[in-house]
Scaffold this motif. Sequence first.
Motif, PDB file in Angstrom:
ATOM      1  N   ARG A 266     -10.214  13.514   5.401  1.00  0.00           N
ATOM      2  CA  ARG A 266      -8.824  13.458   5.842  1.00  0.00           C
ATOM      3  C   ARG A 266      -8.127  12.201   5.330  1.00  0.00           C
ATOM      4  O   ARG A 266      -6.983  12.262   4.861  1.00  0.00           O
ATOM      5  CB  ARG A 266      -8.756  13.508   7.372  1.00  0.00           C
ATOM      6  N   THR A 267      -8.807  11.054   5.405  1.00  0.00           N
ATOM      7  CA  THR A 267      -8.188   9.821   4.902  1.00  0.00           C
ATOM      8  C   THR A 267      -8.082   9.841   3.371  1.00  0.00           C
ATOM      9  O   THR A 267      -7.178   9.240   2.801  1.00  0.00           O
ATOM     10  CB  THR A 267      -8.985   8.586   5.368  1.00  0.00           C
ATOM     11  N   LEU A 268      -9.010  10.562   2.722  1.00  0.00           N
ATOM     12  CA  LEU A 268      -8.903  10.735   1.264  1.00  0.00           C
ATOM     13  C   LEU A 268      -7.615  11.488   0.911  1.00  0.00           C
ATOM     14  O   LEU A 268      -6.887  11.095  -0.014  1.00  0.00           O
ATOM     15  CB  LEU A 268     -10.127  11.476   0.731  1.00  0.00           C
ATOM     16  N   ILE A 269      -7.338  12.553   1.637  1.00  0.00           N
ATOM     17  CA  ILE A 269      -6.122  13.346   1.382  1.00  0.00           C
ATOM     18  C   ILE A 269      -4.879  12.496   1.618  1.00  0.00           C
ATOM     19  O   ILE A 269      -3.934  12.512   0.816  1.00  0.00           O
ATOM     20  CB  ILE A 269      -6.113  14.601   2.280  1.00  0.00           C
ATOM     21  N   ILE A 270      -4.883  11.722   2.719  1.00  0.00           N
ATOM     22  CA  ILE A 270      -3.742  10.837   3.004  1.00  0.00           C
ATOM     23  C   ILE A 270      -3.548   9.832   1.875  1.00  0.00           C
ATOM     24  O   ILE A 270      -2.428   9.585   1.419  1.00  0.00           O
ATOM     25  CB  ILE A 270      -3.960  10.108   4.343  1.00  0.00           C
ATOM     26  N   GLY A 271      -4.657   9.257   1.407  1.00  0.00           N
ATOM     27  CA  GLY A 271      -4.575   8.265   0.329  1.00  0.00           C
ATOM     28  C   GLY A 271      -3.990   8.845  -0.941  1.00  0.00           C
ATOM     29  O   GLY A 271      -3.096   8.247  -1.558  1.00  0.00           O
ATOM     30  N   PHE A 272      -4.465  10.028  -1.355  1.00  0.00           N
ATOM     31  CA  PHE A 272      -3.933  10.654  -2.565  1.00  0.00           C
ATOM     32  C   PHE A 272      -2.464  11.045  -2.402  1.00  0.00           C
ATOM     33  O   PHE A 272      -1.672  10.916  -3.352  1.00  0.00           O
ATOM     34  CB  PHE A 272      -4.755  11.885  -2.935  1.00  0.00           C
ATOM     35  N   LEU A 273      -2.081  11.513  -1.216  1.00  0.00           N
ATOM     36  CA  LEU A 273      -0.680  11.873  -0.978  1.00  0.00           C
ATOM     37  C   LEU A 273       0.227  10.653  -1.106  1.00  0.00           C
ATOM     38  O   LEU A 273       1.288  10.717  -1.738  1.00  0.00           O
ATOM     39  CB  LEU A 273      -0.529  12.499   0.411  1.00  0.00           C
ATOM     40  N   LEU A 274      -0.182   9.539  -0.497  1.00  0.00           N
ATOM     41  CA  LEU A 274       0.634   8.322  -0.556  1.00  0.00           C
ATOM     42  C   LEU A 274       0.716   7.772  -1.981  1.00  0.00           C
ATOM     43  O   LEU A 274       1.801   7.398  -2.453  1.00  0.00           O
ATOM     44  CB  LEU A 274       0.049   7.264   0.380  1.00  0.00           C
ATOM     45  N   MET A 275      -0.415   7.737  -2.683  1.00  0.00           N
ATOM     46  CA  MET A 275      -0.411   7.200  -4.048  1.00  0.00           C
ATOM     47  C   MET A 275       0.381   8.093  -4.994  1.00  0.00           C
ATOM     48  O   MET A 275       1.171   7.610  -5.818  1.00  0.00           O
ATOM     49  CB  MET A 275      -1.852   7.036  -4.540  1.00  0.00           C
ATOM     50  N   GLY A 276       0.167   9.415  -4.896  1.00  0.00           N
ATOM     51  CA  GLY A 276       0.894  10.334  -5.765  1.00  0.00           C
ATOM     52  C   GLY A 276       2.390  10.281  -5.522  1.00  0.00           C
ATOM     53  O   GLY A 276       3.195  10.233  -6.469  1.00  0.00           O
ATOM     54  N   SER A 277       2.793  10.245  -4.245  1.00  0.00           N
ATOM     55  CA  SER A 277       4.218  10.190  -3.913  1.00  0.00           C
ATOM     56  C   SER A 277       4.846   8.892  -4.398  1.00  0.00           C
ATOM     57  O   SER A 277       5.985   8.883  -4.901  1.00  0.00           O
ATOM     58  CB  SER A 277       4.403  10.321  -2.396  1.00  0.00           C
ATOM     59  N   SER A 278       4.101   7.782  -4.261  1.00  0.00           N
ATOM     60  CA  SER A 278       4.658   6.490  -4.686  1.00  0.00           C
ATOM     61  C   SER A 278       4.874   6.448  -6.198  1.00  0.00           C
ATOM     62  O   SER A 278       5.853   5.856  -6.674  1.00  0.00           O
ATOM     63  CB  SER A 278       3.725   5.353  -4.254  1.00  0.00           C
ATOM     64  N   ILE A 297       3.741   1.223  -0.772  1.00  0.00           N
ATOM     65  CA  ILE A 297       3.223   2.549  -0.421  1.00  0.00           C
ATOM     66  C   ILE A 297       1.964   2.854  -1.232  1.00  0.00           C
ATOM     67  O   ILE A 297       0.975   3.365  -0.707  1.00  0.00           O
ATOM     68  CB  ILE A 297       4.293   3.630  -0.666  1.00  0.00           C
ATOM     69  N   TYR A 298       2.011   2.520  -2.522  1.00  0.00           N
ATOM     70  CA  TYR A 298       0.842   2.734  -3.381  1.00  0.00           C
ATOM     71  C   TYR A 298      -0.354   1.955  -2.851  1.00  0.00           C
ATOM     72  O   TYR A 298      -1.482   2.468  -2.804  1.00  0.00           O
ATOM     73  CB  TYR A 298       1.168   2.310  -4.812  1.00  0.00           C
ATOM     74  N   GLY A 299      -0.132   0.703  -2.439  1.00  0.00           N
ATOM     75  CA  GLY A 299      -1.212  -0.130  -1.919  1.00  0.00           C
ATOM     76  C   GLY A 299      -1.811   0.432  -0.644  1.00  0.00           C
ATOM     77  O   GLY A 299      -3.033   0.399  -0.451  1.00  0.00           O
ATOM     78  N   ILE A 300      -0.967   0.972   0.242  1.00  0.00           N
ATOM     79  CA  ILE A 300      -1.462   1.579   1.478  1.00  0.00           C
ATOM     80  C   ILE A 300      -2.303   2.817   1.141  1.00  0.00           C
ATOM     81  O   ILE A 300      -3.363   3.045   1.730  1.00  0.00           O
ATOM     82  CB  ILE A 300      -0.291   1.942   2.407  1.00  0.00           C
ATOM     83  N   GLY A 301      -1.824   3.610   0.174  1.00  0.00           N
ATOM     84  CA  GLY A 301      -2.595   4.774  -0.254  1.00  0.00           C
ATOM     85  C   GLY A 301      -3.937   4.377  -0.835  1.00  0.00           C
ATOM     86  O   GLY A 301      -4.969   4.996  -0.544  1.00  0.00           O
ATOM     87  N   PHE A 302      -3.951   3.326  -1.653  1.00  0.00           N
ATOM     88  CA  PHE A 302      -5.200   2.801  -2.220  1.00  0.00           C
ATOM     89  C   PHE A 302      -6.147   2.387  -1.104  1.00  0.00           C
ATOM     90  O   PHE A 302      -7.352   2.655  -1.156  1.00  0.00           O
ATOM     91  CB  PHE A 302      -4.880   1.607  -3.121  1.00  0.00           C
ATOM     92  N   ALA A 303      -5.584   1.729  -0.073  1.00  0.00           N
ATOM     93  CA  ALA A 303      -6.406   1.253   1.034  1.00  0.00           C
ATOM     94  C   ALA A 303      -7.010   2.402   1.838  1.00  0.00           C
ATOM     95  O   ALA A 303      -8.088   2.260   2.425  1.00  0.00           O
ATOM     96  CB  ALA A 303      -5.573   0.362   1.952  1.00  0.00           C
ATOM     97  N   PHE A 304      -6.333   3.551   1.891  1.00  0.00           N
ATOM     98  CA  PHE A 304      -6.898   4.723   2.553  1.00  0.00           C
ATOM     99  C   PHE A 304      -7.960   5.396   1.679  1.00  0.00           C
ATOM    100  O   PHE A 304      -8.965   5.898   2.184  1.00  0.00           O
ATOM    101  CB  PHE A 304      -5.790   5.734   2.880  1.00  0.00           C
TER     102      PHE A 304
END
Length: 378
Positions: A266-278, A297-304
């Motif tokens: 689940r956190t993997l999906i969140i991370g990819f969504l945030l990075m892709g959107s950013s 936003i990209y950094g938060i996605g990376f952190a997830f």
Amino acid sequence: MRFFILIIIFFTFFDLFAQLPIISPFAVSLGATPFLTGIAVGMYSLSNIIGNILSGVISDKKGPYVILVTGLTSTGIVLFSYGLANDPYSLLAIRFFHGLAAGLTVPAAFTYLANNTVQHKRGKSVAISGAFVGLAAIIGPAFGAVYASRTSTPDMMAITGILLLSLGLAAFFLLKKQRTSQKAEPAKSEHDSNIAWNRGLLLAFSGAFFLMFSQGVLAYMLPLKVEGLNFKTEMSGLLLSTFGISAILVFLLPINRIFDRIHPLRTLIIGFLLMGSSLFLLSAVSNAFWMYATMCIYGIGFAFLFPSINSLLIDSTHPHSRGKAYGYFYAFFSLGVVGGSSFTGALELSPNEGFMVSGGLLLTVAAAATVFRRNNRH
């Protein structure tokens, strides 16, 4: 001892990031053509893949202690050889051995960390290790660029070499007592000696590749976008630091408990969504404020994403095969960096087009992981 391993991880990645701003100018100063300069930069990542795989195999057979000490000391020695480079071809040879030696350390360090982590705390543990990687990403390039400009590239490499040799010597004595307990459990059968290629492990490897694919695109395209918008050159470095700082905050703040409470898929999906959107947002904005916001936003996605793929790897392997798994894992990291920059370069994409293509790939991976999660649940 866990903190000591985290220090090793920091300085290993410090070595990687400190060289980024100085290798290209150094190659040019030795008379390298643009083609040879590109090969000199990429040679490290290519030989790093070999080192990663060797590290994993040896860690499972001998334990991570031996390969950790070997990787640190051999990398430290190779770093002193930059002073011997007198033409582009000698630099290529040095870059090959540098990448090969450095590739030995990271899988062994993360194997050591994973094998000494309580299962229900493995998410928080890999988040903290991610913070040390993020710190290296912020400090390394700035230190490398400033120190090399005031002295020389060989001097900069020699300083890093002294640090790694010191760590290798310290590891030899500090970790020697635990060598027996760190040896991998002998495989009981041919099946036990090999990696079980399950879906969790494939997700971890795919996540590692696409994570670093986006990093390769970002490293290649972000300076070009900044230059095209007529901002100061150093703004690209500040934008990358912004991404690093936001990632570190997620890694270290109490929110890092989420990685032990929520399934890593689940956190993997969140991370990819945030990075892709950013990345999509980055392709659309031209205002400095919004560029910094998208990098947050990209950094938060990376952190997830980073703790998620590490947790998936830990959950999908046994201690006697984990070293080999981490070897392949970081080989996919190196492949991703090379693939991201070379793919967008080969297509001759503009910075905005490169961000859109990379963002689309990350969102596609997020969608595929979502479908997998739903099917797996049913």
